[in-house]
Design a protein around this motif. Structure first.
Motif, PDB file in Angstrom:
ATOM      1  N   SER A  84      54.366  69.434 -61.721  1.00  0.00           N
ATOM      2  CA  SER A  84      54.924  70.007 -60.488  1.00  0.00           C
ATOM      3  C   SER A  84      53.820  70.590 -59.613  1.00  0.00           C
ATOM      4  O   SER A  84      53.953  70.661 -58.407  1.00  0.00           O
ATOM      5  CB  SER A  84      55.923  71.106 -60.815  1.00  0.00           C
ATOM      6  N   LYS A 120      62.423  60.253 -47.283  1.00  0.00           N
ATOM      7  CA  LYS A 120      63.124  59.960 -48.529  1.00  0.00           C
ATOM      8  C   LYS A 120      64.143  61.059 -48.785  1.00  0.00           C
ATOM      9  O   LYS A 120      63.883  62.217 -48.482  1.00  0.00           O
ATOM     10  CB  LYS A 120      62.121  59.899 -49.670  1.00  0.00           C
ATOM     11  N   PRO A 142      66.017  64.046 -50.372  1.00  0.00           N
ATOM     12  CA  PRO A 142      65.536  65.066 -51.304  1.00  0.00           C
ATOM     13  C   PRO A 142      66.450  65.192 -52.519  1.00  0.00           C
ATOM     14  O   PRO A 142      67.670  65.102 -52.397  1.00  0.00           O
ATOM     15  CB  PRO A 142      65.598  66.344 -50.462  1.00  0.00           C
ATOM     16  N   THR A 194      66.583  67.107 -56.778  1.00  0.00           N
ATOM     17  CA  THR A 194      65.902  67.983 -57.728  1.00  0.00           C
ATOM     18  C   THR A 194      65.840  67.278 -59.072  1.00  0.00           C
ATOM     19  O   THR A 194      66.613  66.357 -59.336  1.00  0.00           O
ATOM     20  CB  THR A 194      66.634  69.319 -57.905  1.00  0.00           C
ATOM     21  N   SER A 232      54.292  61.116 -43.694  1.00  0.00           N
ATOM     22  CA  SER A 232      53.453  62.081 -44.407  1.00  0.00           C
ATOM     23  C   SER A 232      52.257  61.356 -45.010  1.00  0.00           C
ATOM     24  O   SER A 232      52.203  60.135 -45.032  1.00  0.00           O
ATOM     25  CB  SER A 232      54.261  62.751 -45.507  1.00  0.00           C
ATOM     26  N   THR A 241      62.760  58.654 -53.601  1.00  0.00           N
ATOM     27  CA  THR A 241      63.279  59.988 -53.320  1.00  0.00           C
ATOM     28  C   THR A 241      62.130  60.970 -53.208  1.00  0.00           C
ATOM     29  O   THR A 241      60.994  60.650 -53.520  1.00  0.00           O
ATOM     30  CB  THR A 241      64.202  60.469 -54.449  1.00  0.00           C
ATOM     31  N   ARG A 242      62.486  62.172 -52.744  1.00  0.00           N
ATOM     32  CA  ARG A 242      61.483  63.226 -52.628  1.00  0.00           C
ATOM     33  C   ARG A 242      61.960  64.366 -53.510  1.00  0.00           C
ATOM     34  O   ARG A 242      63.070  64.884 -53.334  1.00  0.00           O
ATOM     35  CB  ARG A 242      61.416  63.666 -51.165  1.00  0.00           C
ATOM     36  N   ILE A 243      61.149  64.734 -54.494  1.00  0.00           N
ATOM     37  CA  ILE A 243      61.593  65.761 -55.433  1.00  0.00           C
ATOM     38  C   ILE A 243      61.256  67.124 -54.868  1.00  0.00           C
ATOM     39  O   ILE A 243      60.119  67.410 -54.506  1.00  0.00           O
ATOM     40  CB  ILE A 243      60.962  65.528 -56.807  1.00  0.00           C
ATOM     41  N   THR A 244      62.294  67.976 -54.770  1.00  0.00           N
ATOM     42  CA  THR A 244      62.088  69.249 -54.087  1.00  0.00           C
ATOM     43  C   THR A 244      62.053  70.423 -55.050  1.00  0.00           C
ATOM     44  O   THR A 244      61.773  71.534 -54.636  1.00  0.00           O
ATOM     45  CB  THR A 244      63.208  69.500 -53.059  1.00  0.00           C
ATOM     46  N   GLY A 245      62.366  70.209 -56.303  1.00  0.00           N
ATOM     47  CA  GLY A 245      62.311  71.336 -57.233  1.00  0.00           C
ATOM     48  C   GLY A 245      62.996  70.984 -58.540  1.00  0.00           C
ATOM     49  O   GLY A 245      63.317  69.819 -58.793  1.00  0.00           O
ATOM     50  N   HIS A 246      63.184  71.994 -59.354  1.00  0.00           N
ATOM     51  CA  HIS A 246      63.837  71.742 -60.637  1.00  0.00           C
ATOM     52  C   HIS A 246      65.330  71.810 -60.456  1.00  0.00           C
ATOM     53  O   HIS A 246      66.109  71.464 -61.219  1.00  0.00           O
ATOM     54  CB  HIS A 246      63.383  72.751 -61.689  1.00  0.00           C
TER      55      HIS A 246
END
Lengths: 158, 673
Positions: free
Chosen positions: B27, B94, B96, B98, B409, B668-673
């Motif tokens: 992360s 993408k 978002p 988790t 980006s 996808t875009r991973i934004t957190g847990h």
């Protein structure tokens, strides 16, 4: 004799557009064959392949450009009528030769380089930058020939 | 203008928290794992990770899920209709998600079941397709024989007494075949020659005869040019009936295929978005697992080594805080024998140019980062090569739109900003040279009012005065090449290589500057003092080169010869400078092509009735073509000047791109847990 002068200039324009165009046609053809081979394996490379195939196409444009310049010079594209004597006509013809000759041969050579670079991106798509630069090395000489043709055309006095 | 400093970190901890530590590092997205290559702890023999059944089972599970995902996407993705089209997916933001969403999605989806279903469909379609091909071939074979009033089983199987063969015979020899066959078998057999066109070289023929004389018949027939064709099994009835049967079979097959394809499309619509997300999750897990494998293990303890940018050390410690009593962090500077990964560290304005450096190859850890040095030149050269205000505006607007619309980006974003900067430079050069879509403002009457505005900005018109513009181009070349030599000199100086700095680079610098000063006098620039200085500098430079360039060679004679021969390299500097003449040539080419488009537009607009439509078509089509071709050429050639003429003076590349362990996802875009 005025007519002969103009016709010599037209011959120059025809040679420039014809030979440089042929060189590009052969070059683009060679690159295209190679590209089609790659796309049977991976159709997703179409964009990259098209870019590389287009590179040897510039000689044709340079030839066309020179041809237009030549006939513009002798007043065939509208504008004021210019009287062209045989020597001036010959001058225009000679001025067209650099791009006609260098365009023809460099178009073919650049086509081969492009084809090889297409093979390269088939294996290493991440190296596209380098694959684009190698054919551009060949194009230098077409650019130089174009430069010379334009300077020569520009320096013929009417 | 530098490369970011990195630190080598080693963490030691207990096996039980390996997964959690790896997840935390992933992360953080700034740690590049160093593979242990089977080395153990220093001073210990033990290297291989202890066998752990649960872990290896998880790993093989992961592998098979990844395989399922890939095969599903490979088959179904081409059938899936993207929302908002292809470009949107390639460039667009993408969605978002988790990590926990993805994990629950994975556990609630039966991937292997879906994969089996998709494979079944795929197999069904490909089987039906090959069957269709076979049927089509049979129809083609039987088509000439449709008038034959004889069931085909005689040919394909025969009876105990009678048999037949199918084959072709050259059209010219069919009479010969009929005669020889009739004279051999008399009344006991039959020959059928299919109808044919005048131009057909070969014609189908069927021979039916007693099995007892099969060998003789075949010999005679092949003597008459007959060559046998195998009759496909399963053809029983008369050719006419068989053709009808096969045609209806082909229709059935086509319907089967289209229904299977429809089913596949429906499946694609249902599962592709889900499978994409799961695919991303699996690639995250697999990257994490691979990172774990790079470590060193004992029974209870693991050690991971990785590179991290020095500025991120605090972040690392903060991230690992929760594990603190169980974990030991040790960091150190790279040793001289290490090959640390390279992260470019550039001021904000030069960042858009960094993809160009990456394209050529990263600098080495202690080398020079050429991005800042090249950026102003690239900016200027691109503008000169394209050199048309109108084209600059069109290009700038296009890339600005793409940048804002798709919220790009990373390096794609940098690249687009680079092109926007390039178009700014193009507009500036276009304004100074009076080129707006070529000579549009001058030739079309409606632009009359803004003509004085255009003309007031013009400094030089390359079309009318190419020689001055050529001189400007070459002068820029001289400046860039001298700049390159100065950088090489400074670099040698920095590394303590005095001989390299003063003899190699200094010698050339003195020689070239000297010759330039000397040469300037022929244009009437500078007085006799300047010429004298030029002569002295050139002589000093040349002498330095002759004296030093052979210094690696043994013996005084070979030293002298190598020294003198090195002066020959002046031609390569000359060639480099002349290469900058392309700035003029490409700039002229752009204006000239634009001018031609305008001229043609003017010519066709005079045609009665359709002239205006043709004029619009040629004007917009022509300029669009021109901006694409010339922008491509401008980009490639201004880049080439950096790579070939400029970099060759001081830059060698050879660095390795920093590749941290990260949440690397495709869809996808991973934004957190």
């Amino acid at each position: 004799m005025d007519q002969l002068g103009i016709m010599l200039a037209v011959l120059g324009a025809a040679l420039a557009a014809g030979f440089a165009g042929s060189g590009s046609a052969i070059g683009v053809g060679i690159a295209g064959e190679s590209g089609a081979g790659i796309m049977t394996e991976d159709p997703g490379k179409f964009g990259l392949v098209l870019l590389l195939q287009a590179l040897p196409g510039t000689q044709g444009i340079y030839g066309l450009l020179t041809a237009f310049f030549a006939i513009l010079k002798v007043g065939l594209l509208g504008g004021d009528a210019v009287s062209v004597n045989v020597w001036q006509g010959l001058g225009v013809l000679f001025a067209c030769l650099p791009i006609a000759i260098a365009g023809f041969y460099s178009g073919i050579a650049q086509g081969k380089t492009s084809a090889a670079c297409i093979q390269m991106i088939a294996k290493r798509p991440e190296e596209t930058g380098k694959a684009v630069i190698l054919p551009a090395m060949v194009e230098t000489y077409a650019v130089l020939a174009l430069l010379m043709s334009i300077i020569l055309l520009n320096s013929i006095q009417f | 203008m530098a490369v970011k400093r990195v630190k080598k970190v080693r963490i030691l901890s207990h096996q039980d928290i390996l997964e959690k530590v790896l997840a935390a590092l992933q992360s953080l997205e700034c740690c590049e794992m160093i593979s242990s290559d089977g080395q153990g702890f220093p001073g210990e023999e033990h290297a291989a990770p202890p066998p752990d059944r649960a872990r290896s089972e998880r790993s093989s599970n992961l592998e098979s899920s990844i395989g399922d995902c890939r095969s599903l996407l490979r088959f179904l993705e081409p059938l899936y209709e993207e929302e908002g089209g292809m470009l949107e997916r390639l460039l667009g933001p993408k969605p978002p998600v988790t990590l926990s969403e993805l994990a629950s999605l994975r556990s609630s989806t039966d991937l292997s079941d879906l994969a089996t279903k998709a494979r079944g469909l795929e197999r069904r379609i490909s089987e039906k397709r090959s069957e269709t091909t076979m049927v089509a071939n049979h129809i083609k074979l039987l088509e000439p024989l449709k008038d034959l009033d004889l069931p085909l089983w005689i040919v394909s199987r025969g009876t105990e007494k009678v048999t037949g063969v199918l084959g072709t015979v050259p059209t010219a020899r069919k009479e010969e075949l009929i005669d020889s066959f009739s004279s051999l078998v008399k009344e006991q057999g039959e020959v059928f020659v299919a109808a044919h066109g005048d131009k057909d070289a070969e014609v189908m023929a069927v021979l039916v005869f007693p099995r007892s004389i099969e060998r003789e018949v075949l010999e005679t027939a092949s003597g008459a040019g007959f060559s046998k064709v195998d009759c496909p099994q399963g053809l029983e009835g008369k050719p006419g009936q068989e053709i009808a049967r096969l045609v209806s079979l082909r229709e059935d097959l086509a319907m089967d295929i289209s229904s299977a394809e429809e089913e596949a499309s429906r499946l694609a619509l249902d599962v592709v978005p889900v499978v994409r997300k799961i695919n991303d999750f699996l690639s995250v897990l697999s990257a994490r697992r691979d990172a774990g494998l790079s470590g060193v293990f004992t029974e209870k303890v693991f050690a991971l080594r990785f590179w991290i940018p020095a500025e991120k050390l605090d972040d690392l410690e903060k991230t690992l805080e929760p594990f603190m009593p169980l974990i030991d962090i040790h960091s150190e500077d790279p040793a001289p024998e290490d090959a640390p990964p390279i992260i470019l560290d550039n001021p904000k304005w030069a960042v858009p140019f960094s993809p160009l450096t990456k394209l050529y190859g990263m600098p080495s850890y202690n080398g020079i980062d050429p991005t800042v040095l090249m950026a102003p030149f690239f900016f200027l050269f691109f503008g000169m090569c394209l050199g048309d205000g109108g084209y600059g505006l069109v290009m700038g607007a296009f890339f600005l739109f793409a940048l804002v619309r798709y919220r790009l980006s990373g390096d794609t974003r940098n690249f687009f900003i680079l092109l926007i900067l390039g178009s700014v430079s193009t507009v500036l050069v276009g304004a100074l040279t009076g080129s707006w879509l070529g000579d549009m403002v001058d030739v079309f009457g409606i632009f009359g009012p803004i003509r004085p505005l255009q003309d007031s900005l013009v400094l030089i018109r390359p079309m009318n005065d190419p020689i001055t513009f050529l001189a400007i181009s070459l002068a820029l070349g001289v400046i860039q090449i001298l700049f390159g030599i100065v950088i090489a000199m400074w670099d040698a100086f920095r590394k303590g290589d005095m001989m390299g700095a003063f003899a190699d680079q200094g010698g050339w610098l003195a020689l070239i500057v000297g010759i330039l000063l000397w040469g300037a006098s022929s244009f009437g620039v500078g007085g006799s003092t300047l010429i004298l200085i030029g002569k002295i500098l050139a002589a000093a430079g040349a002498l330095t080169l002759v004296a030093t360039q052979g210094r690696d060679k043994p013996g005084i004679v070979r030293k002298a010869v190598s020294g003198v021969l090195s002066l020959y390299n002046i031609t390569s500097y000359l060639g480099d400078v002349l290469s900058y003449s392309r700035l003029l040539a490409l700039g002229l080419a752009t204006s000239a092509i634009a001018m031609i488009v305008n001229t043609l537009t003017g010519l066709v607009s005079g045609i009665p009735y359709v002239g205006w439509a043709l004029a619009i078509l040629i004007f917009f089509g022509g300029h669009l073509f021109s901006v694409v071709v010339n922008a491509l050429g401008a980009f490639i050639h201004s880049l080439r000047l950096q790579y070939v003429e400029f970099f060759s003076k001081f830059y060698s590349g050879g660095g390795r791109v920093f590749e941290p362990l990260k949440l690397d996802t495709k869809y996808t875009r991973i934004t957190g847990h």
